[in-house]
Motif scaffolding. Sequence first.
Motif, PDB file in Angstrom:
ATOM      1  N   CYS A  85     -76.510 -72.002 -47.682  1.00 14.09           N
ATOM      2  CA  CYS A  85     -76.083 -72.838 -46.553  1.00 14.09           C
ATOM      3  C   CYS A  85     -75.206 -74.006 -46.988  1.00 14.09           C
ATOM      4  O   CYS A  85     -74.205 -74.316 -46.326  1.00 14.09           O
ATOM      5  CB  CYS A  85     -77.298 -73.353 -45.789  1.00 14.09           C
ATOM      6  SG  CYS A  85     -78.211 -72.057 -44.930  1.00 14.09           S
ATOM      7  N   GLY A  86     -75.559 -74.659 -48.082  1.00 13.12           N
ATOM      8  CA  GLY A  86     -74.791 -75.817 -48.523  1.00 13.12           C
ATOM      9  C   GLY A  86     -73.350 -75.470 -48.851  1.00 13.12           C
ATOM     10  O   GLY A  86     -72.406 -76.122 -48.393  1.00 13.12           O
ATOM     11  N   LEU A  87     -73.149 -74.419 -49.633  1.00 13.78           N
ATOM     12  CA  LEU A  87     -71.797 -74.046 -50.058  1.00 13.78           C
ATOM     13  C   LEU A  87     -70.954 -73.525 -48.902  1.00 13.78           C
ATOM     14  O   LEU A  87     -69.778 -73.872 -48.763  1.00 13.78           O
ATOM     15  CB  LEU A  87     -71.874 -72.990 -51.170  1.00 13.78           C
ATOM     16  CG  LEU A  87     -72.504 -73.444 -52.488  1.00 13.78           C
ATOM     17  CD1 LEU A  87     -72.582 -72.285 -53.475  1.00 13.78           C
ATOM     18  CD2 LEU A  87     -71.714 -74.602 -53.089  1.00 13.78           C
ATOM     19  N   THR A  88     -71.540 -72.680 -48.061  1.00 15.12           N
ATOM     20  CA  THR A  88     -70.750 -72.063 -46.993  1.00 15.12           C
ATOM     21  C   THR A  88     -70.346 -73.078 -45.927  1.00 15.12           C
ATOM     22  O   THR A  88     -69.196 -73.079 -45.462  1.00 15.12           O
ATOM     23  CB  THR A  88     -71.529 -70.912 -46.334  1.00 15.12           C
ATOM     24  OG1 THR A  88     -72.840 -71.369 -45.942  1.00 15.12           O
ATOM     25  CG2 THR A  88     -71.688 -69.743 -47.291  1.00 15.12           C
ATOM     26  N   GLN A 142     -81.169 -78.160 -45.024  1.00 15.62           N
ATOM     27  CA  GLN A 142     -81.534 -77.226 -43.962  1.00 15.62           C
ATOM     28  C   GLN A 142     -81.730 -75.815 -44.516  1.00 15.62           C
ATOM     29  O   GLN A 142     -82.673 -75.103 -44.165  1.00 15.62           O
ATOM     30  CB  GLN A 142     -80.451 -77.206 -42.883  1.00 15.62           C
ATOM     31  CG  GLN A 142     -80.840 -76.377 -41.660  1.00 15.62           C
ATOM     32  CD  GLN A 142     -79.654 -75.684 -41.024  1.00 15.62           C
ATOM     33  OE1 GLN A 142     -78.721 -75.275 -41.707  1.00 15.62           O
ATOM     34  NE2 GLN A 142     -79.696 -75.548 -39.718  1.00 15.62           N
ATOM     35  N   GLY A 143     -80.824 -75.380 -45.401  1.00 11.44           N
ATOM     36  CA  GLY A 143     -80.926 -74.031 -45.968  1.00 11.44           C
ATOM     37  C   GLY A 143     -82.179 -73.846 -46.792  1.00 11.44           C
ATOM     38  O   GLY A 143     -82.806 -72.778 -46.761  1.00 11.44           O
ATOM     39  N   ALA A 144     -82.572 -74.884 -47.540  1.00 11.45           N
ATOM     40  CA  ALA A 144     -83.801 -74.812 -48.322  1.00 11.45           C
ATOM     41  C   ALA A 144     -84.999 -74.538 -47.423  1.00 11.45           C
ATOM     42  O   ALA A 144     -85.827 -73.657 -47.707  1.00 11.45           O
ATOM     43  CB  ALA A 144     -84.008 -76.112 -49.089  1.00 11.45           C
ATOM     44  N   CYS A 145     -85.086 -75.285 -46.325  1.00 13.64           N
ATOM     45  CA  CYS A 145     -86.220 -75.115 -45.404  1.00 13.64           C
ATOM     46  C   CYS A 145     -86.103 -73.827 -44.599  1.00 13.64           C
ATOM     47  O   CYS A 145     -87.101 -73.133 -44.373  1.00 13.64           O
ATOM     48  CB  CYS A 145     -86.300 -76.313 -44.456  1.00 13.64           C
ATOM     49  SG  CYS A 145     -86.598 -77.892 -45.278  1.00 13.64           S
ATOM     50  N   LYS A 146     -84.901 -73.508 -44.175  1.00 16.47           N
ATOM     51  CA  LYS A 146     -84.694 -72.328 -43.324  1.00 16.47           C
ATOM     52  C   LYS A 146     -85.112 -71.040 -44.025  1.00 16.47           C
ATOM     53  O   LYS A 146     -85.924 -70.269 -43.527  1.00 16.47           O
ATOM     54  CB  LYS A 146     -83.218 -72.233 -42.922  1.00 16.47           C
ATOM     55  CG  LYS A 146     -82.895 -71.109 -41.931  1.00 16.47           C
ATOM     56  CD  LYS A 146     -81.411 -70.807 -41.911  1.00 16.47           C
ATOM     57  CE  LYS A 146     -80.551 -71.969 -41.461  1.00 16.47           C
ATOM     58  NZ  LYS A 146     -80.424 -72.030 -39.992  1.00 16.47           N
ATOM     59  N   PHE A 147     -84.585 -70.801 -45.217  1.00 17.36           N
ATOM     60  CA  PHE A 147     -84.873 -69.554 -45.913  1.00 17.36           C
ATOM     61  C   PHE A 147     -86.248 -69.574 -46.575  1.00 17.36           C
ATOM     62  O   PHE A 147     -86.975 -68.576 -46.541  1.00 17.36           O
ATOM     63  CB  PHE A 147     -83.780 -69.256 -46.946  1.00 17.36           C
ATOM     64  CG  PHE A 147     -82.516 -68.722 -46.349  1.00 17.36           C
ATOM     65  CD1 PHE A 147     -82.344 -67.365 -46.135  1.00 17.36           C
ATOM     66  CD2 PHE A 147     -81.488 -69.578 -45.988  1.00 17.36           C
ATOM     67  CE1 PHE A 147     -81.175 -66.865 -45.582  1.00 17.36           C
ATOM     68  CE2 PHE A 147     -80.315 -69.097 -45.431  1.00 17.36           C
ATOM     69  CZ  PHE A 147     -80.156 -67.736 -45.226  1.00 17.36           C
ATOM     70  N   GLY A 148     -86.596 -70.697 -47.194  1.00 17.38           N
ATOM     71  CA  GLY A 148     -87.891 -70.771 -47.855  1.00 17.38           C
ATOM     72  C   GLY A 148     -89.046 -70.622 -46.883  1.00 17.38           C
ATOM     73  O   GLY A 148     -89.973 -69.826 -47.102  1.00 17.38           O
ATOM     74  N   PHE A 149     -88.999 -71.359 -45.781  1.00 15.83           N
ATOM     75  CA  PHE A 149     -90.086 -71.282 -44.806  1.00 15.83           C
ATOM     76  C   PHE A 149     -90.041 -69.982 -43.997  1.00 15.83           C
ATOM     77  O   PHE A 149     -91.080 -69.522 -43.529  1.00 15.83           O
ATOM     78  CB  PHE A 149     -90.067 -72.497 -43.872  1.00 15.83           C
ATOM     79  CG  PHE A 149     -90.694 -73.722 -44.473  1.00 15.83           C
ATOM     80  CD1 PHE A 149     -92.066 -73.786 -44.672  1.00 15.83           C
ATOM     81  CD2 PHE A 149     -89.920 -74.807 -44.852  1.00 15.83           C
ATOM     82  CE1 PHE A 149     -92.665 -74.909 -45.236  1.00 15.83           C
ATOM     83  CE2 PHE A 149     -90.498 -75.940 -45.423  1.00 15.83           C
ATOM     84  CZ  PHE A 149     -91.871 -75.983 -45.609  1.00 15.83           C
ATOM     85  N   TYR A 150     -88.861 -69.388 -43.825  1.00 10.64           N
ATOM     86  CA  TYR A 150     -88.807 -68.094 -43.143  1.00 10.64           C
ATOM     87  C   TYR A 150     -89.603 -67.046 -43.921  1.00 10.64           C
ATOM     88  O   TYR A 150     -90.395 -66.292 -43.346  1.00 10.64           O
ATOM     89  CB  TYR A 150     -87.368 -67.620 -42.971  1.00 10.64           C
ATOM     90  CG  TYR A 150     -87.270 -66.194 -42.456  1.00 10.64           C
ATOM     91  CD1 TYR A 150     -87.654 -65.875 -41.161  1.00 10.64           C
ATOM     92  CD2 TYR A 150     -86.818 -65.165 -43.279  1.00 10.64           C
ATOM     93  CE1 TYR A 150     -87.582 -64.569 -40.689  1.00 10.64           C
ATOM     94  CE2 TYR A 150     -86.738 -63.863 -42.821  1.00 10.64           C
ATOM     95  CZ  TYR A 150     -87.118 -63.567 -41.526  1.00 10.64           C
ATOM     96  OH  TYR A 150     -87.045 -62.259 -41.073  1.00 10.64           O
ATOM     97  N   GLU A 151     -89.381 -66.996 -45.224  1.00  5.84           N
ATOM     98  CA  GLU A 151     -90.117 -66.028 -46.039  1.00  5.84           C
ATOM     99  C   GLU A 151     -91.620 -66.320 -45.983  1.00  5.84           C
ATOM    100  O   GLU A 151     -92.434 -65.397 -45.922  1.00  5.84           O
ATOM    101  CB  GLU A 151     -89.618 -66.078 -47.488  1.00  5.84           C
ATOM    102  CG  GLU A 151     -88.152 -65.722 -47.675  1.00  5.84           C
ATOM    103  CD  GLU A 151     -87.869 -64.235 -47.496  1.00  5.84           C
ATOM    104  OE1 GLU A 151     -88.829 -63.450 -47.304  1.00  5.84           O
ATOM    105  OE2 GLU A 151     -86.682 -63.862 -47.541  1.00  5.84           O
TER     106      GLU A 151
END
Length: 373
Positions: A85-88, A142-151
């Motif tokens: 998320c950060g890079l894109t 946001q990406g850290a929480c989005k993908f980590g918590f989704y899994e």
Amino acid sequence: MDLSDRSRQSLIPSFLYSSAASRTIGLERNILGRSPVSKAAPATVANDGALMGSVVAQAPKEPGKIELYSPMYYAACTAGGIASCGLTHTAVTPLDLVKCNMQIDPAKYKSISSGFGVLLKEQGVRGFFRGWVPTLLGYSAQGACKFGFYEFFKKYYSDIAGPEYAAKYKTLIYLAGSASAEVIADVALCPFEAVKVRVQTQPGFARGLSDGLPKFVRSEGASGLYKGLVPLWGRQIPYTMMKFASFETIVEMIYKYSIPRPKDQCSKELQLGVSFAGGYIAGVFCAIVSHPADNLVSFLNNAKGATVGDAVKKLGLWGLFTRGLPLRIVMIGTLTGAQWGIYDAFKVMVGLPTTGGVTPAVPATGLDKLKAA
């Protein structure tokens, strides 16, 4: 079962891994939909009626191997989300800048091409990346929480449902897991998003995050950083639910109908190509369902003291749904495809499988299996 067996199995779904002492379900039946029972290896029925076959996947024991659903697994997914998320989002800052200004001042920024022309004339090439620092930091968090918590939530809700209902209602689990993750992710994103929009849409307000954040807090207080949280949830939660549920479904369909061999027999390059394609298609749907709330977020963060009613009155319902939509479809489609490509590439790099494409079959009871035999 000793304590070490129980602690290990609490981290790994029972339909994927098993220890020799536990009651298990055959890997082939759950992953490939075939029974592992053969004439050479007859099956036995455990006390609870579950069929125990001769082919069982053991929990990974290789040194350095990341076990699925272990703390290291979630840490890897979190790191992948940061990169994804950060890079894109930082890379598409120019598109985001034009989109925000089209939403705020449509009289001046009439179209995508004229918007770029106005920015180039007034601010030069450097102006295209104004606000990149809050974009990078905010969407990395946001990406850290989005993908980590989704899994995490996908596993958590699957365990609550049990193997049978988790397979039967997998889309509901994708939706619930992604929505839960996004609630947390937006709390991390919201302060950065507020500063980003103000920096991008009010020339002269600030150069970036370092001077923009203190100025914003002095003007509206710390609570003002979260003024747009509810509209942000309104934008991001439907977006993320669509992003994850449609991606999982699309990837599963690609492997089922377009590729003539199982996923585990495909090259990593092909699997990553499927991830990008599935992500791009999912991104188009994401842009459409979340666009009205995106207009609200831009409006509220740009105008001091503005309300949702003010935004609806000024933009109108049609404008709320359509203003800046074509550009956002292009931006979000590309963005989502790239995010899934980067995220799965990171997972492959650390030895994990790519996301989606394998659906466990509904487990049959031992009685059913014996009758079929």
